[in-house]
Scaffold this active site. Structure first.
Site, PDB file in Angstrom:
ATOM      1  N   GLU A 104      -0.476  48.603  -0.815  1.00 41.10           N
ATOM      2  CA  GLU A 104       0.638  48.799   0.128  1.00 41.10           C
ATOM      3  C   GLU A 104       1.574  47.594   0.190  1.00 41.10           C
ATOM      4  OE1 GLU A 104      -1.162  52.242   0.285  1.00 41.10           O
ATOM      5  OE2 GLU A 104       0.899  51.736   0.737  1.00 41.10           O
ATOM      6  N   HIS A 127       4.103  47.504  -2.466  1.00 38.83           N
ATOM      7  CA  HIS A 127       5.283  48.351  -2.242  1.00 38.83           C
ATOM      8  C   HIS A 127       6.363  47.593  -1.477  1.00 38.83           C
ATOM      9  CE1 HIS A 127       4.336  52.258  -3.913  1.00 38.83           C
ATOM     10  NE2 HIS A 127       3.245  52.390  -3.222  1.00 38.83           N
TER      11      HIS A 127
END
Ligand code: N9Y
Ligand code: NI
Length: 188
Positions: free
Chosen positions: A159, A162
């Site tokens: 995550e 990202h």
């Protein structure tokens, strides 16, 4: 509520941009985005809701995946303990998450990784840190520092990538996708 149509796919330039830090106090919109992202993950892991809403099951979501260039992620890592199936291993909306330290040892998922923003299989080991110390703010702005290892650590690193415009396949060795140095932990 969020559904798959809200998730941008590779090719959208937002996925390759660096997201901006979130300022506190959060706006109501920023709080709603965080809660919507966590709700999406919960829905995606509920067989009925996932079928009804046609969701791909997910354990993490980063704001850039819904075209919001802010440093916020949601994680919902289900329990691995059949004794306590309803207690997630790691769950929450994390603002300004940051890896403050990590193990020398690396780890990867034995089955490789995928991404809700990538509609194709990209085989290969995605080598990450086996253990991380994560700092983040919750929606009140309070800073937390937690140590993660194994699957939760892998999810959070996916995550945070990202937020920095990094996709999981950027880490795959294109010459030999399943090449591993000594000492890398393979998580099954
Ligand atoms: O950025 C965030 N993403 O792209 C969603 C990804 C995040 C994970 C990929 C590897 C580490 C984090 C995601 O969750 N997936 N990737 C694509 C399809 C499968 C799905 C998944 O692993 N689902 C799952 C796993 C266990 C239990 C329940 N569901
Ligand atoms: Ni992803």
């Amino acid at each position: 509520m969020l559904t798959m149509k809200d998730i941008i796919r590779e090719g959208n330039p937002t996925l390759r941009e660096v997201a901006a830090e979130v300022e506190f106090p959060l706006s109501d919109a920023e709080k709603k985005i965080g809660n919507d992202m966590l709700e999406f993950l919960a829905n995606s892991q509920d067989p009925e809701k996932a079928e009804e809403l046609e969701l791909r099951g997910g354990v993490g979501l980063a704001a850039p995946q819904i075209d919001v260039k802010k440093r916020m992620i949601a994680v919902l890592v289900p329990s691995m303990d059949p004794e306590n199936p309803d207690v997630p291993e790691f769950s929450g909306v994390l603002y300004n998450p940051k890896i403050v330290s990590h193990s020398v040892q690396d780890a990867c998922l034995g089955d490789g990784e995928g991404c809700l923003s990538v509609d194709r299989d990209v085989p290969g080991y995605v080598v990450r840190h086996a253990r991380i110390t994560l700092s983040y703010q919750d929606e009140t702005g309070e800073t937390h520092k937690v140590r993660l290892k194994n699957y939760p650590a892998i999810v959070v690193q996916h995550e945070i990538d990202h937020l920095n415009g990094v996709m999981f396949y950027d880490h795959i060795n294109s010459k030999n996708p399943f090449e591993l140095k000594d000492g890398v932990l393979i998580l099954d």
